[in-house]
Scaffold this active site. Structure first.
Site, PDB file in Angstrom:
ATOM      1  N   ILE A 246      35.792  40.432  38.467  1.00  0.00           N
ATOM      2  CA  ILE A 246      36.973  40.141  38.834  1.00  0.00           C
ATOM      3  C   ILE A 246      37.797  39.533  38.036  1.00  0.00           C
ATOM      4  O   ILE A 246      37.419  38.359  37.451  1.00  0.00           O
ATOM      5  CB  ILE A 246      36.758  39.371  40.421  1.00  0.00           C
ATOM      6  CG1 ILE A 246      36.100  40.488  41.378  1.00  0.00           C
ATOM      7  CG2 ILE A 246      38.275  39.286  41.022  1.00  0.00           C
ATOM      8  CD1 ILE A 246      35.650  39.256  42.350  1.00  0.00           C
ATOM      9  N   ASP A 309      35.091  36.121  57.424  1.00  0.00           N
ATOM     10  CA  ASP A 309      34.917  34.721  56.877  1.00  0.00           C
ATOM     11  C   ASP A 309      35.984  34.047  56.314  1.00  0.00           C
ATOM     12  O   ASP A 309      35.851  33.342  55.402  1.00  0.00           O
ATOM     13  CB  ASP A 309      33.828  35.251  55.867  1.00  0.00           C
ATOM     14  CG  ASP A 309      33.077  33.802  55.363  1.00  0.00           C
ATOM     15  OD1 ASP A 309      32.819  32.792  56.551  1.00  0.00           O
ATOM     16  OD2 ASP A 309      32.532  33.732  54.534  1.00  0.00           O
ATOM     17  N   ASP A 324      38.910  36.226  47.807  1.00  0.00           N
ATOM     18  CA  ASP A 324      37.550  36.034  48.178  1.00  0.00           C
ATOM     19  C   ASP A 324      37.098  37.099  49.407  1.00  0.00           C
ATOM     20  O   ASP A 324      37.063  36.798  50.722  1.00  0.00           O
ATOM     21  CB  ASP A 324      37.272  34.635  48.712  1.00  0.00           C
ATOM     22  CG  ASP A 324      35.927  34.132  48.974  1.00  0.00           C
ATOM     23  OD1 ASP A 324      35.070  34.994  48.518  1.00  0.00           O
ATOM     24  OD2 ASP A 324      35.629  33.051  49.427  1.00  0.00           O
TER      25      ASP A 324
END
Length: 407
Positions: A246, A309, A324
């Protein structure tokens, strides 16, 4: 005689009024009890059964500017001669509307560099709770490497945030952000590397301190909240390790606690779960209207991949970024409706977001995903079907809001 008739007539009228009033109250109370006994989730599933056909048909009337695939991004054969230029271009895209210029002719070059660029330095990335590596590629571009822990067929049981990060979720999330016309995920792609041959020879001392050998395979356990010497990541028998690479873009981000954060404690609810009816009004007094729309957009994105999350989020110039995303793609047979709480508690939605969602009906979401690079290595047919089902559940939630006269 007249007086007696009058009394009888009045008595009859009063009895009729009494019976009508009693019947009305009984019906009203029955309806209220039914409503009170039903959860939002039950109402949404009821709306799913009644969903109008225009939510399910191929969207011939909707057109958007999202590219059909990455096939148009040509990879240069002379890429090694312009590495510095490629990274400069990639970093120039970062602003409060996008992290990638999906129409740029250089996207394919950048994907190739992320996938094959020479690693000149390897270090620990101690941000977050799970094992990540911070790699520097030739041309001094930093990237994050999230390793593969599970096979793509692995079903993660338990709460929505259960299990370790799924590297494929990061990549599919990037693809989905492009498809949703919200390129707010950093560019990411699958990469196979070797701890033995590519990482350890250029590792920092603190990374080397977490290296070990297990069954003649090179391993690392890193340094993070959940990192443990007894639970390392290792090369396979061919000295290779899959994961997501990433791009580590440079920007001044501001970190915020999500208003819809979970408690992560069994049996203990958060405020948004305890006081659902008035919670959005409370949130709306603390953040801007734009921020609220941003948080609803990201909740739809999270719901499609089932990333429950989102305890914190980052902003760049007041725009919420979609970072994320490793906790997605856990269980294709479970839909955690409460990820949509920002939508069904606030019942507001950008017209542009709705238009994009409508453009993906009738299997078009799957069709677009299947054209993304390496998608067959990243996602199962079960997960693709689940994403289509969740798109319909989003539409059912919109219909639920319409019934409340709030959308």
């Amino acid at each position: 005689m007249f007086r007696r008739r009058t009394i009888l007539l009045l008595t009859l009228v009063l009895l009729i009024v009494f019976f009508i009033t009693t019947n009305y109250l009984l019906i009203t109370l029955s309806i209220e009890n039914e409503i009170g006994s039903k959860s939002v989730e039950e109402f949404i599933y009821q709306k799913l059964e009644e969903l109008p056909d225009h939510y399910k048909l191929l969207p011939s009337q909707y057109n958007n500017e999202i590219p059909e695939s990455f096939e148009s991004f040509k990879i240069s054969s002379n890429i090694t001669n312009k590495i510095d230029i490629i990274w400069k271009i990639a970093n120039s895209w970062t602003n409060n509307t996008k992290l990638i210029d999906i129409k740029s002719k250089y996207v394919g070059d950048i994907l190739l560099m992320l996938q094959r660029g020479k690693i000149i330095k390897a270090d620990i990335d101690s941000r977050g709770t799970q094992l990540k590596l911070l790699l520097t590629l030739q041309g001094n571009q930093e990237v994050i490497f999230k390793p593969k822990w599970y096979d793509r067929n692995k079903i993660i049981d338990g709460p929505v945030y259960a299990g370790k990060d799924r590297y494929n979720s990061e990549i599919v999330a990037f693809y989905l952000s492009v498809i949703l016309n919200k390129p707010l995920c950093p560019i990411s792609i699958e990469r196979k590397l070797s701890l033995k041959n590519e990482i350890l020879p250029v590792a920092t001392k603190r990374l080397l301190n977490t290296a070990l050998i297990e069954n003649n395979r090179s391993c690392l356990y890193g340094k993070c909240f959940y990192c443990n010497i007894n639970d390392p990541i290792c090369d396979d028998d061919n000295s290779s390790l899959l994961g997501a690479v990433i791009i580590n873009f440079k920007a001044n981000l501001v970190n915020h606690r999500s208003p819809w954060q979970r408690t992560y404690k069994k049996g203990k609810n958060a405020l948004w779960q305890e006081f659902p009816d008035n919670y959005c009004n409370i949130v709306g007094q603390k953040i801007s209207r734009k921020r609220l729309y941003d948080l609803i957009d990201i909740s739809l994105f999270d719901f499609i991949i089932q990333n429950g999350d989102r305890h914190h989020y980052e902003t760049l110039d007041d725009t919420v970024l979609w970072l994320d995303n490793g906790k997605g793609l856990g269980n294709p047979y479970k839909h955690h409706i409460d990820i949509l709480a920002p939508l069904y508690q606030c019942c507001i939605l950008r017209k542009s977001t709705l238009k994009t969602l409508l453009s993906l009906t009738g299997g078009r979401l799957t069709k677009k995903l299947k054209k993304m690079p390496g998608i067959n290595n990243l996602i199962t047919s079960e997960h693709l079907k689940a994403m289509e089902d969740r798109l319909l559940l989003i539409f059912a939630t919109i219909e639920y809001c319409k019934d409340k006269n709030l959308l």
